[in-house]
Design an enzyme around this catalytic site. Sequence first.
Site, PDB file in Angstrom:
ATOM      1  N   LYS A 170     -10.816  -3.156  -3.748  1.00  0.00           N
ATOM      2  CA  LYS A 170     -11.653  -2.040  -3.757  1.00  0.00           C
ATOM      3  C   LYS A 170     -10.938  -0.985  -4.612  1.00  0.00           C
ATOM      4  O   LYS A 170     -11.462  -0.092  -5.357  1.00  0.00           O
ATOM      5  CB  LYS A 170     -12.202  -1.518  -2.669  1.00  0.00           C
ATOM      6  CG  LYS A 170     -12.854  -2.601  -1.638  1.00  0.00           C
ATOM      7  CD  LYS A 170     -13.323  -1.983  -0.613  1.00  0.00           C
ATOM      8  CE  LYS A 170     -13.468  -2.784   0.730  1.00  0.00           C
ATOM      9  NZ  LYS A 170     -12.756  -2.794   1.562  1.00  0.00           N
ATOM     10  N   LYS A 194       0.804  -1.367   0.058  1.00  0.00           N
ATOM     11  CA  LYS A 194       0.027  -0.048  -0.085  1.00  0.00           C
ATOM     12  C   LYS A 194       0.767   1.352  -0.027  1.00  0.00           C
ATOM     13  O   LYS A 194       0.615   2.441  -0.507  1.00  0.00           O
ATOM     14  CB  LYS A 194      -0.796  -0.034   1.151  1.00  0.00           C
ATOM     15  CG  LYS A 194      -2.107  -0.918   1.163  1.00  0.00           C
ATOM     16  CD  LYS A 194      -3.185  -0.744   1.643  1.00  0.00           C
ATOM     17  CE  LYS A 194      -4.272  -1.787   1.471  1.00  0.00           C
ATOM     18  NZ  LYS A 194      -5.681  -1.669   2.206  1.00  0.00           N
ATOM     19  N   LYS A 206      -4.650  -9.469  -6.718  1.00  0.00           N
ATOM     20  CA  LYS A 206      -5.958  -9.629  -5.798  1.00  0.00           C
ATOM     21  C   LYS A 206      -7.140  -8.725  -6.347  1.00  0.00           C
ATOM     22  O   LYS A 206      -6.855  -7.632  -6.668  1.00  0.00           O
ATOM     23  CB  LYS A 206      -5.559  -9.256  -4.225  1.00  0.00           C
ATOM     24  CG  LYS A 206      -6.581  -9.783  -3.362  1.00  0.00           C
ATOM     25  CD  LYS A 206      -5.929  -9.249  -1.896  1.00  0.00           C
ATOM     26  CE  LYS A 206      -6.416  -7.709  -1.631  1.00  0.00           C
ATOM     27  NZ  LYS A 206      -7.185  -7.356  -0.348  1.00  0.00           N
TER      28      LYS A 206
HETATM   29  N1  AQP Z   1      -9.498 -10.571  -3.311  1.00  0.00           N
HETATM   30  C1  AQP Z   1     -10.089 -10.927  -2.225  1.00  0.00           C
HETATM   31  N2  AQP Z   1     -10.516 -12.314  -2.020  1.00  0.00           N
HETATM   32  C2  AQP Z   1     -10.885 -12.857  -0.655  1.00  0.00           C
HETATM   33  N3  AQP Z   1     -11.066 -12.257   0.207  1.00  0.00           N
HETATM   34  C3  AQP Z   1     -10.782 -10.853   0.331  1.00  0.00           C
HETATM   35  N4  AQP Z   1     -10.664  -9.901   1.065  1.00  0.00           N
HETATM   36  C4  AQP Z   1     -10.486  -8.674   0.535  1.00  0.00           C
HETATM   37  N5  AQP Z   1     -10.163  -8.803  -0.641  1.00  0.00           N
HETATM   38  C5  AQP Z   1     -10.280 -10.297  -1.013  1.00  0.00           C
HETATM   39  C6  AQP Z   1     -11.162  -9.864   2.418  1.00  0.00           C
HETATM   40  O1  AQP Z   1     -12.235  -9.193   3.001  1.00  0.00           O
HETATM   41  C7  AQP Z   1     -12.304  -8.695   4.059  1.00  0.00           C
HETATM   42  C8  AQP Z   1     -12.245  -7.138   4.245  1.00  0.00           C
HETATM   43  O2  AQP Z   1     -11.303  -6.754   3.555  1.00  0.00           O
HETATM   44  P1  AQP Z   1     -10.693  -5.192   3.855  1.00  0.00           P
HETATM   45  O3  AQP Z   1     -11.631  -4.149   3.023  1.00  0.00           O
HETATM   46  O4  AQP Z   1     -10.987  -4.740   5.204  1.00  0.00           O
HETATM   47  O5  AQP Z   1      -9.454  -4.922   3.397  1.00  0.00           O
HETATM   48  P2  AQP Z   1      -8.722  -5.501   2.098  1.00  0.00           P
HETATM   49  O6  AQP Z   1      -8.133  -6.894   2.398  1.00  0.00           O
HETATM   50  O7  AQP Z   1      -7.487  -4.461   2.194  1.00  0.00           O
HETATM   51  O8  AQP Z   1      -9.719  -5.239   1.033  1.00  0.00           O
HETATM   52  P3  AQP Z   1      -9.554  -4.588  -0.523  1.00  0.00           P
HETATM   53  O9  AQP Z   1     -10.714  -4.688  -1.314  1.00  0.00           O
HETATM   54  O10 AQP Z   1      -8.202  -5.029  -0.947  1.00  0.00           O
HETATM   55  O11 AQP Z   1      -9.305  -3.113  -0.056  1.00  0.00           O
HETATM   56  P4  AQP Z   1      -8.194  -1.865  -0.336  1.00  0.00           P
HETATM   57  O12 AQP Z   1      -8.381  -1.831  -1.691  1.00  0.00           O
HETATM   58  O13 AQP Z   1      -9.033  -0.891   0.192  1.00  0.00           O
HETATM   59  O14 AQP Z   1      -7.300  -2.178   0.191  1.00  0.00           O
HETATM   60  C9  AQP Z   1     -10.862  -9.170   4.778  1.00  0.00           C
HETATM   61  O15 AQP Z   1     -11.162 -10.299   5.398  1.00  0.00           O
HETATM   62  C10 AQP Z   1     -10.156  -9.530   3.606  1.00  0.00           C
HETATM   63  O16 AQP Z   1      -9.161 -10.770   3.713  1.00  0.00           O
END
Ligand code: AQP
Length: 356
Positions: free
Chosen positions: A210, A115, A207
Amino acid sequence: MTAFEPRVFSGVQPTGNLHLGNYLGAITRFVALQDSYPCIYCVVDMHAITVWQEPEELTNAIRSVAAAFIAAGIDPDKHVIFNQSQVHEHAELAWIFNCVARMGWLNRMTQFKEKAGKDRENASVGLFAYPSLMAADILAYKATHVPVGEDQKQHLELTRDIAQKFNYDFAERIAELGFGDAYFPLTEPIIQGPATRIMSLRDGSKKMSKSDPSDYSRINLTDDRDAISQKIRKAKTDPEPLPSELKGLESRPEAQNLVGIYAALANSTSEQVLTDFGGAPFATFKPALAELAVEMLAPVNAEMRRLLADPGHLDQILAKGADQAAEIAAPVIDGAKDIVGFVTSRRKRTAERSVA
Ligand code: AQP
């Protein structure tokens, strides 16, 4: 060994549109656990501001994650749903944990490296300390189990390291104060099923996220039928038909991803999907996947819209959840402060006053 009551905790950041990865990797797992454990599900808004969030969008996104929890099937009358910033105990325990965790441990966190990217000097201190706050989120409730996607495994290991070091450093005080031989549990991650790591629809090595600039990389929970179908139709694949066995998916990340998504949506396994679709070209498989995704997501989407039309009601649910969460967390944080050696006379005086 001190025995800890089983309890589930997990969180989702309100950082934009929730996507199929969040839904299959986390939220459907949350729903599945609610019959077996007392559960606490948190909209982790303090984590969200470790990177810039527009204030109004953040407010909407907090309600949207709460709506997604409820629309997916989490019952706010039986379990706790709240947003993190309403329970100040998270921040207090995070500070204690910032002083337990070591710089070297945090320096190894891959999420920070990803990040922060090349501009590390410009990343917020909060982004670096994110894992200490996550440990506080979990341990403020002495949670024993945390359902997460694969990407959070390293943070869960750090939570265990922090709990272990706290228990070790303060072992004498913990025993003296009558807390047994461990104050915090060594929390178990629950990372299970075919959807622990859903990949981008545009790049099978990344992955689904968002924050990916391409909306075609993900299926959002708010996408309608047309958007879902179009994104799956345009998803990157290779020219070969689907294999009949898992081995045939090796070195085909995009195909593997779509098969995993189908399996998770159908509550099946990748093996079974290949038994059903082995030999089929993507021209056959993609429309079947789109149909299934629409069928599974449409009711969640509709219920989210219904809930979001009444933000006052969602705010009431979050307020009630925050009260319930604080009731559990407050004595845990009080105990941690006593263990550390803080003078806590103001808290005791306030408690006496409220009894009087
Ligand atoms: N691609 C994924 N596949 C499976 N699980 C996922 N999670 C996130 N992306 C995937 C799981 O969703 C939960 C919440 O995630 P989060 O929003 O708190 O944080 P993150 O992992 O950083 O999600 P994003 O979508 O990648 O957000 P951004 O882009 O803002 O960083 C967690 O249990 C995560 O494992």
